[in-house]
Design an enzyme around this catalytic site. Structure first.
Site, PDB file in Angstrom:
ATOM      1  N   HIS A  38     -14.960  -2.924  45.075  1.00  0.00           N
ATOM      2  CA  HIS A  38     -14.602  -4.186  46.206  1.00  0.00           C
ATOM      3  C   HIS A  38     -14.162  -5.019  45.545  1.00  0.00           C
ATOM      4  CE1 HIS A  38     -15.337  -2.004  49.876  1.00  0.00           C
ATOM      5  NE2 HIS A  38     -14.860  -3.207  50.542  1.00  0.00           N
TER       6      HIS A  38
ATOM      7  N   ASP B 151     -10.387  -6.604  45.776  1.00  0.00           N
ATOM      8  CA  ASP B 151     -10.053  -7.891  46.260  1.00  0.00           C
ATOM      9  C   ASP B 151      -9.075  -8.656  45.119  1.00  0.00           C
ATOM     10  OD1 ASP B 151     -12.060  -7.889  48.000  1.00  0.00           O
ATOM     11  OD2 ASP B 151     -13.482  -9.081  47.122  1.00  0.00           O
TER      12      ASP B 151
ATOM     13  N   GLU C 215      -5.891  -5.124  54.361  1.00  0.00           N
ATOM     14  CA  GLU C 215      -5.101  -4.776  53.137  1.00  0.00           C
ATOM     15  C   GLU C 215      -3.535  -4.961  53.756  1.00  0.00           C
ATOM     16  OE1 GLU C 215      -5.944  -2.387  55.158  1.00  0.00           O
ATOM     17  OE2 GLU C 215      -5.092  -0.489  54.518  1.00  0.00           O
TER      18      GLU C 215
END
Ligand SMILES: Nc1nc2c(ncn2[C@@H]2O[C@H](COP(=O)(O)OP(=O)(O)OP(=O)(O)O)[C@@H](O)[C@H]2O)c(=O)[nH]1
Length: 431
Positions: free
Chosen positions: A298, A302, A328
């Site tokens: 993750h 990010d 997203e």
């Protein structure tokens, strides 16, 4: 009242409580209290001074009359066998008394004097025409004949003084002083007029000076307080603006958040409905983003989101608005932009992301993005409709193989058009 209306009222009220409004109210309250304090203190000071002068002048009148009586006793109170029982002030010689008064009162500011007998008869006056008149209804006189010293401040337009000269606009103190004979009986009274015009002028000057000093002190305090509050208010506004900006920014990507982008879209669409012109939007969605998360974690996901947001921002104009629509997904508002130009922008962004080198843990990530473009049409009543059409176009782009721009081909309805032509989705992928 319904709860919604109450909340609406409350919100409108709270919106009015800005630091500048508070500062404005503070200034009004301070000005009003300043003026009230000045008026009250001016009024109080004036009365304090005049009371002091009245008492002082009255005291002087009593001293003058006592001293006159002491040195001219026989003129006013000739010796009589019945003196202890019968007031005999009526037996005076006005001529001699007049001379005595003129000589005696000259150094003082006495401008007129009368002598009354017990029955209210003016038996002597420096204004001879008054001699012989009776003033029974005069309350002050009656009080004086009962043993009280009574004084009062008055303003006269003109008065004849002891020298027989006419004086204009004079402020005087009129004092009634009882006359006692040697056995302590009241036998009449004096009425003495003292000119205090000079004193009054001094009082007015003194009060004006005191009030001016107060005004100066108040103004200084007010200015310093205003300056401090003003500086604090400006700092507060800056902090408020910063907070407001923070509240509308997405912390991960540093572009606007969903709430703000919706607000902006509402503002822009109402501007178009009011002034005319074009408004386009682009909805971007990263392709197979789930794989990035799954393969690299993750945190890398990010970083990719942050970098993509930067790429989008770098490829649009200053006044285009970029926001994070969802996980997203990014939404870009393009004011004054027609469909063709919007497609151009979307494809520029797509290419830029495709060509950008996303590096993480020494690995080059291959990132692509799909986009759906739509243009505001006049028959639409809510912004959800234009977003829905962009979303449909985006969905087609995904279905069509991703890494491409699709546009909703609904024709923009102009005034002359009777009904919008509902079209399909057009692929603008140039690869
Ligand atoms: N790292 C990260 N991932 C997020 C964030 N928000 C959403 N996601 C992930 O984005 C992924 C979106 O996956 P999908 O909706 O399947 O879409 P996709 O994998 O991009 O596939 P397509 O859109 O069909 O190309 C999910 O795995 C979400 O967990 C975020 O803030 N950070």
């Amino acid at each position: 009242m319904k709860i919604r209306e109450i909340v609406k009222d409350r919100t409108a009220y709270m919106r009015n409580i800005t630091p500048f409004n508070i500062l404005r109210w503070l200034s009004v309250v301070m000005s009003v209290s300043m003026i009230t304090t000045l008026l009250l203190s001016g009024f109080g000071l004036y009365h304090l001074y005049t009371d002091y002068i009245l008492k002082h002048v009255e005291q002087e009148a009593v001293s003058i009359s006592r001293a006159f009586l002491a040195s001219n006793h026989t003129l006013l109170l000739p010796p009589s066998k019945k003196e202890s029982h019968q007031p005999n002030i009526a037996n005076i010689d006005p001529q001699k008394l007049d001379e005595a008064f003129h000589n005696y009162l000259l150094p003082f500011n006495v401008i007129k004097i009368k002598v009354f007998s017990m029955d209210g008869n003016i038996i002597y006056s420096s204004e001879p025409s008054l001699i012989g008149q009776i003033d029974r209804g005069n309350i002050q006189l009656n009080k004086a004949l009962s043993g009280y010293i009574v004084s009062e401040m008055k303003s006269k337009d003109e008065m004849v003084d002891l020298e027989n000269e006419l004086r204009f606009d004079v402020d005087i103190v009129e004092t009634y002083i009882p006359i006692y004979n040697s056995t302590g009986l009241i036998v009449g009274c004096f009425e003495m007029y003292q000119d205090i015009t000079g004193f009054q002028g001094a009082v007015v000057r003194g009060v004006s000076l005191a009030v001016s000093v107060l005004i100066f002190i108040f103004l200084m305090v007010f200015l310093v307080a205003f300056k401090v509050v003003n500086i604090t208010t400006k700092k507060l506004i800056l902090a408020q603006n910063e907070l407001q900006a923070l509240a509308s920014i997405d912390s991960l990507t540093s572009v606007y958040n969903r709430h703000h982008i919706f607000k902006q879209l509402k503002v822009e669409s109402s501007r178009v409905f009011r002034d005319g012109g074009d408004l386009s939007i682009i909805l971007f969605d990263l392709d197979f983003f789930k794989n990035i998360n799954d393969c690299y974690g993750h945190q890398v996901g990010d970083e990719v989101l942050h970098e993509v947001a930067k790429q989008i921002q770098n490829n649009v104009r200053e006044y285009d608005v970029v926001g994070r629509y969802g996980g997203e997904e990014f939404l870009v508002i393009l004011p004054n932009t027609d469909k063709d130009s919007a497609v151009e922008v979307a494809d520029r962004v797509r290419q830029s992301i495709e060509n950008n080198i996303f590096e993480s843990y020494k690995q080059i990530l291959s990132i692509t993005i799909s986009a759906g473009v739509s243009v505001l049409i006049s028959s639409e009543t809510s912004i959800e409709q234009i977003i829905k059409r962009a979303d449909d176009a985006l969905y087609s782009a995904k279905l069509n193989g991703r890494n491409q721009v699709m546009v909703d081909s609904v024709e923009v309805v102009t005034e002359e058009m009777t009904s919008p032509v509902m079209g399909g989705i057009t692929d603008f992928h140039t690869d």
